[in-house]
Design a protein around this motif. Structure first.
Motif, PDB file in Angstrom:
ATOM      1  N   LEU A 236       2.533  -4.857  -8.184  1.00 34.01           N
ATOM      2  CA  LEU A 236       1.296  -4.268  -7.701  1.00 34.01           C
ATOM      3  C   LEU A 236       0.054  -4.918  -8.258  1.00 34.01           C
ATOM      4  N   ARG A 237       0.174  -5.376  -9.504  1.00 35.21           N
ATOM      5  CA  ARG A 237      -0.999  -5.949 -10.136  1.00 35.21           C
ATOM      6  C   ARG A 237      -1.638  -7.008  -9.267  1.00 35.21           C
ATOM      7  N   LYS A 575      12.000  -2.689   1.243  1.00 31.45           N
ATOM      8  CA  LYS A 575      10.935  -1.790   0.828  1.00 31.45           C
ATOM      9  C   LYS A 575      11.432  -0.787  -0.206  1.00 31.45           C
ATOM     10  N   SER A 576      12.697  -0.379  -0.016  1.00 28.64           N
ATOM     11  CA  SER A 576      13.262   0.606  -0.936  1.00 28.64           C
ATOM     12  C   SER A 576      14.553   0.076  -1.553  1.00 28.64           C
ATOM     13  N   ARG A 639       8.853   5.102  -6.873  1.00 25.45           N
ATOM     14  CA  ARG A 639       9.049   5.313  -5.429  1.00 25.45           C
ATOM     15  C   ARG A 639       7.874   6.127  -4.912  1.00 25.45           C
ATOM     16  N   PHE A 640       7.003   5.479  -4.158  1.00 24.25           N
ATOM     17  CA  PHE A 640       5.822   6.153  -3.629  1.00 24.25           C
ATOM     18  C   PHE A 640       6.115   6.742  -2.254  1.00 24.25           C
ATOM     19  N   ASP A 650       9.119   1.294  -2.825  1.00 24.86           N
ATOM     20  CA  ASP A 650       9.355   1.179  -4.267  1.00 24.86           C
ATOM     21  C   ASP A 650       8.578  -0.001  -4.816  1.00 24.86           C
ATOM     22  N   GLU A 651       7.878   0.218  -5.900  1.00 22.92           N
ATOM     23  CA  GLU A 651       7.058  -0.855  -6.461  1.00 22.92           C
ATOM     24  C   GLU A 651       7.150  -0.866  -7.981  1.00 22.92           C
TER      25      GLU A 651
END
Ligand code: ATP
Length: 763
Positions: A236-237, A575-576, A639-640, A650-651
């Motif tokens: 994410l950074r 993604k997950s 998990r957003f 998931d990130e």
């Protein structure tokens, strides 16, 4: 850690030059002589004698551990390269690790990056110049004053308890980070070392360790790390930047922009929660900046959090007279005696004030007086500065002065209001909610004119619990901070997993005041405690689906490197993560920085329960990497819940910078770096922390201005006018709103506010 991969790392010196520069080729490790064979390269490690007499119990333990660790290192003997920095860091301070603390600071921090290595071979440590230079980038005093300053033996015990003999020698960067967690006493490695550190002071011959084979292994590991570093694009950074959802302004919103930009009017625009006041303000600010330049626009708000939301500072910081204690004359002379304040006032063309409802009317009058006095234009409100004010007086009021019996006034009750404000606009269209029943209920609570029985029934119907299939709980809003802390801590402690602590690194100049400023300006805390399954909220805008306010659950902890190697490289585009992989990562997290992992139950279980024979080799290699990683490099995978809970992603969440501009200093000083350092003056302070907060619970005061998708409001301890309205109006739909302890008698609205708005509606 993310900071490592962002920073500009000072170039490591060559091995030979490292040795040449360092007058000392050994440093203390143990009091007793011992010679042993390094298992992986057959080079000899000498532990020199520095004292005579029989071994103490502690020394015996150390020697045994050293030997054991050497054996263990047979299978995974890779390590960081030693550099001149690490040698000088260790040796140049007569046994203290202040140097290595600086070194790791400069190496790890993206904020701290200096053009050159601050502690290069030809630069003596701790020179005033270097400290001054570093002071511009970080808070040196903070580091020195830190209780957890470590001794040289800290290096020894870390390695002894952490990852084997090689780490004993070459862990230059451990000190800074671990000393921080040490002060909190949580890290097991630190606990152990502090118990034994004082008596240990042996030395090791560096030459023997720096054999070709060893160097080759290191090179491979470092190259591997370096190669991956460039590929960490999915964390994410790297994505984190200001992302504003593009919206088209409504006609009434556009009208406000026109009054300000084209007609250059002093304006107050208002509207109920969710009518887009902040959206309009951000548009206005961008336009003003492009017309007049950044420095001519004073972007301010009543609270730190609100100010940060629009990229500004608090009005108290801007004005130059703090909270405004004292007479008009005294405050004016205070400002006139400060070059920075004068210059700030004089260069301001437009003064923007957000969340005006929380500013005291008397304070606004003082601001007006000082503006006129300082700018030398006594006949013009605020000295001729164009003012743009916004907020909703039905929301939170000014905080009363604890030491005064006087009730605060609202700004519309101030003297200057009538003369200064040339245009008032009421925005009517609500964008946050779309359901008319909900909008009507919120309006009724806002005015507090007595709720109809059907309205009360509607609210009562929202007492029911809302079940979310993805397991992410709604954010609970409480009136008091104590309730919030209690709710979050209770939930966190009820989780079975290990607690992982993330300490923010603040770049400040005035420790006490700047730290307070950071605390008040950002939702992120100095210390964040997480466990697996903790519920968190993202507090930055990352992209279209992951925005400030998105909630999620911590799945597990890993490191940048492991994430890249196991998740990104193998699951591109996914993604997950599937449950099986998450389980494996959970197990693997126990191996991070833990050389004993292979000797415990977890290791056995891992292979019996989760990893088939065909994958064994692969996961063995991941364990190798995990053991070499550092405990403090762990980051959470979250998990957003996205798209209103219909989707998830998931990130790996990395550290991010939260930066705050302080008022500018006078131009006379601006280019004089040394003077800046001496004064401790700087424009920017920052906090580096994960952009996450625990979000089972948040206070209503902190929630003002936020949109919360899954909301549970507990109204039991309501104490302030407007508080119920602020809490309820954060919701986006009735389906995702639960209301507890609602009592219509507790809805309190200030009569003057009601009258003010009734008059506005007639305009
Ligand atoms: N013109 C618009 N078109 C679409 N969405 C909009 C528009 N204006 C605002 N919104 C959306 O409405 C929501 C609320 O906007 P905003 O936070 O600016 O309202 P506000 O009036 O400042 O609320 P509060 O008083 O609670 O702080 C946001 O999600 C925003 O994106």
């Amino acid at each position: 850690m993310q900071r490592q991969s962002r920073k500009k790392v000072s170039k490591p010196k060559s091995l030979s030059s490292s040795l040449k520069q360092s007058s000392l080729t050994s440093f203390f490790v143990s009091k007793k002589n011992a010679t042993t064979q390094s298992p992986n390269n057959n080079s000899t490690v000498n532990i020199k004698q520095h004292s005579s007499g029989p071994l103490t119990k502690l020394e015996k333990k150390n020697t045994i551990l050293v030997e054991e660790n050497i054996q263990r290192n047979k299978s995974y003997a890779n390590n960081e390269n030693i550099t001149a920095d690490s040698i000088s860091a260790i040796t140049s301070n007569n046994g203290t690790t202040i140097g290595s603390r600086f070194f790791s600071l400069s190496q790890r921090s993206s904020q701290n990056t200096l053009d050159n290595d601050p502690f290069g071979e030809d630069e003596p440590l701790n020179t005033q110049a270097k400290i001054m230079k570093l002071k511009q980038k970080t808070n040196v005093e903070n580091l020195f004053n830190n209780k957890s300053r470590t001794s040289s033996s800290g290096l020894i015990s870390l390695s002894r308890n952490n990852s084997g003999f090689d780490d004993i020698k070459y862990n230059p960067s451990f000190t800074y980070k671990n000393s921080i967690s040490n002060s909190n006493g949580t890290s097991p490695k630190n606990k152990d070392y502090s118990s034994s550190s004082e008596n240990v002071s042996p030395s090791v011959d560096l030459k023997s360790i720096l054999s070709n084979k060893y160097q080759k292994d290191n090179d491979t590991y470092k190259k591997f790390k370096k190669d991956l570093r460039g590929k960490l694009s999915s964390t994410l950074r790297n994505k984190s930047k200001k992302v504003e959802k593009s919206v088209t302004l409504s006609r009434e919103q556009q009208k406000v922009v026109d009054y300000i930009i084209n007609d250059k009017l002093n304006i107050f625009y208002t509207g109920s929660a969710g009518t887009g006041k902040s959206v309009v303000l951000r548009t206005v600010i961008e336009k003003l900046k492009s017309i007049y330049g950044r420095d001519a626009i004073a972007i301010t708000a009543s609270t730190g959090l609100a100010a940060v939301n629009i990229g500004g500072i608090t009005i108290n910081k801007f004005c130059g007279f703090g909270i405004g204690k004292g007479s008009n004359e005294k405050l004016a002379s205070m400002v006139k005696n400060n070059r920075n304040s004068i210059e700030r006032w004089n260069r301001t063309k437009v003064l923007v004030i957000d969340e005006i409802s929380m500013i005291d009317g008397d304070f606004l009058d003082k601001l007006d007086y000082v503006g006129r006095a300082v700018r030398g234009t006594p006949t013009k409100p605020f000295g001729g500065v164009q003012v743009v004010m916004t907020g909703d007086f039905f929301q939170l009021p000014p905080v009363p002065d604890r030491f005064s019996k006087k009730q605060p006034k609202f700004c519309f009750e101030s003297k200057v209001w009538q003369t200064a404000i040339k245009k008032t606009v009421l925005l009517n269209k609500v964008f946050r909610q779309h359901d008319n029943e909900l909008i009507d209920m919120l309006n009724a609570v806002r005015y507090g004119d007595g709720l109809s029985s059907s309205m009360i029934n509607f609210i009562k119907s929202l007492e029911r619990e809302v079940v979310y299939e993805d397991g992410i709980q709604p954010t609970e809003l409480y009136p008091t901070r104590m309730e919030v802390e209690f709710a979050n801590n209770t939930r966190l402690r009820s989780l079975p997993g290990m607690e992982v602590r993330f300490i923010a690194r603040d770049m400040v100049f005035d420790i006490e005041n700047d730290t307070k400023l950071l605390d008040n300006s950002f939702l992120v805390e100095k210390e964040l405690l997480l466990r697996e399954d903790a519920q968190v909220m993202m507090v930055k805008n990352i992209d279209d689906t992951l925005v400030n306010g998105t909630v999620g659950i911590v799945l597990c902890f890993t490191t940048d490197l492991l994430y890249t190697k196991i998740v990104l490289q193998r699951k591109q585009g996914a993604k997950s993560l599937n449950n099986e992989l998450i389980d494996k990562l959970k197990f693997l997290s126990k191996a991070i920085g833990n050389p004993n992992f292979r000797y415990g139950e977890d290791y056995e279980n891992f292979f019996t329960a989760l990893v088939g024979d065909n994958e064994k080799k692969l996961w063995e290699s991941f364990i190798d990497v995990a053991i070499r990683e550092k405990l403090d490099d762990r980051l959470p995978i979250v998990r957003f819940s996205t798209n209103s809970g219909t989707d998830s992603r998931d990130e790996l969440v990395n550290f991010d910078e939260f930066t705050l501009e302080k008022p500018k200093m006078a131009s006379r000083w601006r280019n004089n770096i040394d003077q800046q350092a001496v004064n401790g003056a700087s424009n920017t302070i920052s906090r580096s922390q994960l952009p996450l907060i625990l979000c089972w619970a948040v206070s209503i005061h902190k929630a003002q201005g936020q949109t919360i998708e899954r909301l549970k409001v507990n109204l039991k301890k309501i104490f302030e006018v407007g508080q119920i309205y602020v809490a309820l109006s954060r919701a986006v739909s009735k389906e995702t709103l639960q209301i507890q302890n609602f009592d219509p008698r507790k809805i309190r609205v200030n009569k003057n506010v009601k009258d003010f708005y009734k008059a506005l509606e007639k305009l």
